[in-house]
Motif scaffolding. Structure first.
Motif, PDB file in Angstrom:
ATOM      1  N   VAL A 110       0.962  -1.133  -0.036  1.00  0.00           N
ATOM      2  CA  VAL A 110       0.003  -0.004  -0.084  1.00  0.00           C
ATOM      3  C   VAL A 110       0.989   1.178  -0.051  1.00  0.00           C
ATOM      4  O   VAL A 110       0.726   2.078  -0.727  1.00  0.00           O
ATOM      5  N   GLU A 111       1.894   1.373   0.934  1.00  0.00           N
ATOM      6  CA  GLU A 111       2.735   2.343   0.843  1.00  0.00           C
ATOM      7  C   GLU A 111       3.440   2.609  -0.241  1.00  0.00           C
ATOM      8  O   GLU A 111       3.853   3.446  -0.871  1.00  0.00           O
ATOM      9  N   GLY A 112       3.915   1.586  -0.808  1.00  0.00           N
ATOM     10  CA  GLY A 112       4.677   1.454  -2.013  1.00  0.00           C
ATOM     11  C   GLY A 112       4.004   2.169  -3.119  1.00  0.00           C
ATOM     12  O   GLY A 112       4.540   2.943  -4.088  1.00  0.00           O
ATOM     13  N   MET A 113       2.758   1.664  -3.392  1.00  0.00           N
ATOM     14  CA  MET A 113       1.993   2.049  -4.777  1.00  0.00           C
ATOM     15  C   MET A 113       1.654   3.784  -4.491  1.00  0.00           C
ATOM     16  O   MET A 113       1.844   4.590  -5.262  1.00  0.00           O
ATOM     17  N   PHE A 114       1.367   4.057  -3.222  1.00  0.00           N
ATOM     18  CA  PHE A 114       1.243   5.607  -2.888  1.00  0.00           C
ATOM     19  C   PHE A 114       2.562   6.401  -3.296  1.00  0.00           C
ATOM     20  O   PHE A 114       2.394   7.403  -3.591  1.00  0.00           O
ATOM     21  N   ALA A 115       3.592   5.728  -2.611  1.00  0.00           N
ATOM     22  CA  ALA A 115       4.804   6.578  -2.743  1.00  0.00           C
ATOM     23  C   ALA A 115       5.324   6.752  -4.265  1.00  0.00           C
ATOM     24  O   ALA A 115       5.540   7.741  -4.649  1.00  0.00           O
ATOM     25  N   VAL A 116       5.062   5.702  -5.159  1.00  0.00           N
ATOM     26  CA  VAL A 116       5.290   5.845  -6.605  1.00  0.00           C
ATOM     27  C   VAL A 116       4.160   6.559  -7.049  1.00  0.00           C
ATOM     28  O   VAL A 116       4.254   7.740  -8.189  1.00  0.00           O
ATOM     29  N   ASN A 117       2.944   5.967  -7.189  1.00  0.00           N
ATOM     30  CA  ASN A 117       1.907   6.405  -7.913  1.00  0.00           C
ATOM     31  C   ASN A 117       1.426   7.757  -7.835  1.00  0.00           C
ATOM     32  O   ASN A 117       0.986   8.731  -8.551  1.00  0.00           O
ATOM     33  N   VAL A 118       1.497   8.212  -6.520  1.00  0.00           N
ATOM     34  CA  VAL A 118       0.919   9.657  -6.011  1.00  0.00           C
ATOM     35  C   VAL A 118       1.975  10.569  -5.572  1.00  0.00           C
ATOM     36  O   VAL A 118       1.956  11.410  -6.477  1.00  0.00           O
ATOM     37  N   ILE A 119       2.546  10.072  -4.346  1.00  0.00           N
ATOM     38  CA  ILE A 119       3.456  11.262  -3.940  1.00  0.00           C
ATOM     39  C   ILE A 119       4.512  11.448  -4.860  1.00  0.00           C
ATOM     40  O   ILE A 119       5.097  12.640  -5.272  1.00  0.00           O
ATOM     41  N   GLY A 120       5.286  10.466  -5.490  1.00  0.00           N
ATOM     42  CA  GLY A 120       6.393  10.544  -6.371  1.00  0.00           C
ATOM     43  C   GLY A 120       5.872  11.837  -7.720  1.00  0.00           C
ATOM     44  O   GLY A 120       6.727  12.426  -7.968  1.00  0.00           O
ATOM     45  N   LEU A 121       4.826  11.220  -8.028  1.00  0.00           N
ATOM     46  CA  LEU A 121       3.916  12.141  -9.220  1.00  0.00           C
ATOM     47  C   LEU A 121       3.930  13.575  -8.742  1.00  0.00           C
ATOM     48  O   LEU A 121       4.349  14.520  -9.385  1.00  0.00           O
ATOM     49  N   ILE A 122       3.279  13.679  -7.670  1.00  0.00           N
ATOM     50  CA  ILE A 122       3.028  15.400  -7.405  1.00  0.00           C
ATOM     51  C   ILE A 122       4.430  15.908  -6.670  1.00  0.00           C
ATOM     52  O   ILE A 122       4.599  17.176  -7.257  1.00  0.00           O
ATOM     53  N   ALA A 123       5.497  14.952  -6.368  1.00  0.00           N
ATOM     54  CA  ALA A 123       6.778  15.792  -6.091  1.00  0.00           C
ATOM     55  C   ALA A 123       7.704  16.173  -7.569  1.00  0.00           C
ATOM     56  O   ALA A 123       8.209  17.294  -7.564  1.00  0.00           O
ATOM     57  N   CYS A 124       7.324  15.423  -8.513  1.00  0.00           N
ATOM     58  CA  CYS A 124       7.983  15.807  -9.642  1.00  0.00           C
ATOM     59  C   CYS A 124       7.092  16.882 -10.435  1.00  0.00           C
ATOM     60  O   CYS A 124       7.763  17.889 -10.757  1.00  0.00           O
ATOM     61  N   THR A 125       5.974  17.044 -10.328  1.00  0.00           N
ATOM     62  CA  THR A 125       5.107  17.911 -10.921  1.00  0.00           C
ATOM     63  C   THR A 125       5.446  19.278 -10.214  1.00  0.00           C
ATOM     64  O   THR A 125       5.343  20.513 -10.790  1.00  0.00           O
ATOM     65  N   LYS A 126       5.565  19.246  -8.876  1.00  0.00           N
ATOM     66  CA  LYS A 126       5.748  20.640  -8.032  1.00  0.00           C
ATOM     67  C   LYS A 126       7.161  21.329  -8.706  1.00  0.00           C
ATOM     68  O   LYS A 126       7.229  22.294  -8.620  1.00  0.00           O
ATOM     69  N   GLU A 127       8.100  20.489  -9.224  1.00  0.00           N
ATOM     70  CA  GLU A 127       9.402  21.010  -9.590  1.00  0.00           C
ATOM     71  C   GLU A 127       9.297  21.863 -11.021  1.00  0.00           C
ATOM     72  O   GLU A 127      10.234  22.454 -11.206  1.00  0.00           O
ATOM     73  N   VAL A 128       8.186  21.537 -11.945  1.00  0.00           N
ATOM     74  CA  VAL A 128       8.127  22.178 -12.929  1.00  0.00           C
ATOM     75  C   VAL A 128       7.070  23.242 -12.998  1.00  0.00           C
ATOM     76  O   VAL A 128       6.972  24.219 -13.970  1.00  0.00           O
ATOM     77  N   ILE A 129       6.433  23.341 -11.799  1.00  0.00           N
ATOM     78  CA  ILE A 129       5.131  24.264 -11.988  1.00  0.00           C
ATOM     79  C   ILE A 129       5.623  25.841 -12.195  1.00  0.00           C
ATOM     80  O   ILE A 129       5.214  26.426 -12.834  1.00  0.00           O
ATOM     81  N   PRO A 130       6.709  26.325 -11.303  1.00  0.00           N
ATOM     82  CA  PRO A 130       7.098  27.397 -11.102  1.00  0.00           C
ATOM     83  C   PRO A 130       7.529  28.007 -12.400  1.00  0.00           C
ATOM     84  O   PRO A 130       7.049  29.099 -12.901  1.00  0.00           O
ATOM     85  N   SER A 131       8.329  27.285 -13.169  1.00  0.00           N
ATOM     86  CA  SER A 131       9.100  27.506 -14.506  1.00  0.00           C
ATOM     87  C   SER A 131       7.815  27.678 -15.500  1.00  0.00           C
ATOM     88  O   SER A 131       7.834  28.640 -16.342  1.00  0.00           O
ATOM     89  N   MET A 132       6.963  26.694 -15.702  1.00  0.00           N
ATOM     90  CA  MET A 132       6.004  26.355 -16.670  1.00  0.00           C
ATOM     91  C   MET A 132       4.942  27.693 -16.373  1.00  0.00           C
ATOM     92  O   MET A 132       4.660  28.249 -17.398  1.00  0.00           O
ATOM     93  N   CYS A 133       4.504  28.296 -15.333  1.00  0.00           N
ATOM     94  CA  CYS A 133       3.708  29.359 -15.036  1.00  0.00           C
ATOM     95  C   CYS A 133       4.606  30.635 -15.403  1.00  0.00           C
ATOM     96  O   CYS A 133       3.878  31.491 -16.096  1.00  0.00           O
ATOM     97  N   LYS A 134       5.816  30.555 -15.082  1.00  0.00           N
ATOM     98  CA  LYS A 134       6.547  31.815 -15.290  1.00  0.00           C
ATOM     99  C   LYS A 134       6.515  32.347 -17.100  1.00  0.00           C
ATOM    100  O   LYS A 134       6.571  33.250 -17.513  1.00  0.00           O
ATOM    101  N   GLN A 135       6.848  30.853 -17.914  1.00  0.00           N
ATOM    102  CA  GLN A 135       7.004  30.942 -19.103  1.00  0.00           C
ATOM    103  C   GLN A 135       5.430  30.712 -19.806  1.00  0.00           C
ATOM    104  O   GLN A 135       5.430  31.350 -20.976  1.00  0.00           O
ATOM    105  N   GLN A 136       4.467  30.847 -18.961  1.00  0.00           N
ATOM    106  CA  GLN A 136       3.203  30.741 -19.485  1.00  0.00           C
ATOM    107  C   GLN A 136       3.221  29.773 -20.896  1.00  0.00           C
ATOM    108  O   GLN A 136       2.348  29.954 -21.767  1.00  0.00           O
TER     109      GLN A 136
END
Length: 265
Positions: A110-136
């Motif tokens: 359970v922990e493994g699936m949520f760590a990869v499928n959800v939390i890891g996905l969110i963590a990677c997404t957070k890294e691109v949000i500021p730049s993509m928003c800035k470049q629109q």
């Protein structure tokens, strides 16, 4: 089909060491995109990268990343931004499933699936949000699943993780729309990959439903055609998407009629 919008763009793909991730990488390269491939298997990434560079003459860089090691994610994306200057498309493809009845599922799984499928996905997404928003501009593509729309027996935790991905994606899409950043979910049914080696070691799922498996190249081609467009989501196959829609409208009827099929894995 060519997607001219990808020519010269920077595409980052997680879980790129095989299966759908590898096919997305190859088809992006065919359309002239420069790639950053992320996964745990460095050796396999290097093989794929070498093949892509030789065949398509594009830049293809590999970085070993276990996305459950969240503290490593910022430095990986910082390196990409330092080298490439920007990220045009992020494909959150990393994911896995374990099929087991709720009573028997291990908490570690359970922990493994949520760590990869959800939390890891969110963590990677957070890294691109500021730049993509800035470049629109830019696009975030989250590989979810039809299981996130229609849960079936023995997939309770996997379905829950994909429900979470869809909830995150749908909210993020609205947040990013005011910045001109596109967000798309991809909801495939079962794809013929090594996913089921881990999800269903018994082989019963493939034995019962193997003829309905999607082809990785066709799924990847659909994703490539929709890159850097405002498409909201991709649902494959059509009949499974219809079943999911009907379940939303008439859950009791669908569960009764589909009961026999749902228990086949």
């Amino acid at each position: 089909m060519k997607n001219e919008r990808l020519n010269g763009k920077i595409v980052v793909i997680t879980g790129a060491s095989g299966g759908l991730g590898e096919q997305i990488a190859r088809q992006c390269a065919r359309n002239g995109a420069n790639l950053y491939l992320l996964a745990r298997s460095q050796g396999r990434l290097e093989q794929i990268s070498t093949s892509i560079r030789e065949q398509y003459k594009v830049k293809c860089t590999t970085i070993r990343l276990d996305i459950t090691q969240y503290e490593q994610i910022p430095s990986v994306f910082q390196r990409i931004y330092e080298e490439a200057g920007k990220i045009d498309v992020l494909v959150n493809n990393s994911g896995y499933g374990i099929f087991a009845e709720a009573e028997n599922i291990k908490i570690a799984d359970v922990e493994g699936m949520f760590a990869v499928n959800v939390i890891g996905l969110i963590a990677c997404t957070k890294e691109v949000i500021p730049s993509m928003c800035k470049q629109q501009s830019g696009q975030i593509i989250n590989i979810a699943s039809q299981a996130g729309k229609l849960a079936t027996p023995k997939s309770s935790v996997y379905s829950a993780s994909k429900h979470a991905v869809l909830g995150f994606t749908n909210s993020l899409r609205m947040e990013m729309s005011i910045y001109g950043v596109q967000v798309m979910s991809v909801n495939p049914g079962p794809i013929r990959t090594t996913f089921f080696d881990k999800a269903d070691p018994s082989g019963s799922y493939l034995e019962n439903l193997g003829r309905y498996m999607l082809d990785t190249e066709k799924v990847a081609a659909n994703i490539i055609a929709s890159m850097l467009t405002n498409r909201r989501e991709i649902n494959m196959p059509r009949w499974m998407d219809i079943a999911g829609t009907l379940h939303t409208l008439m859950p009791r009827v669908v569960e009764r009629v589909g009961r026999k099929a749902f228990f086949k894995k």
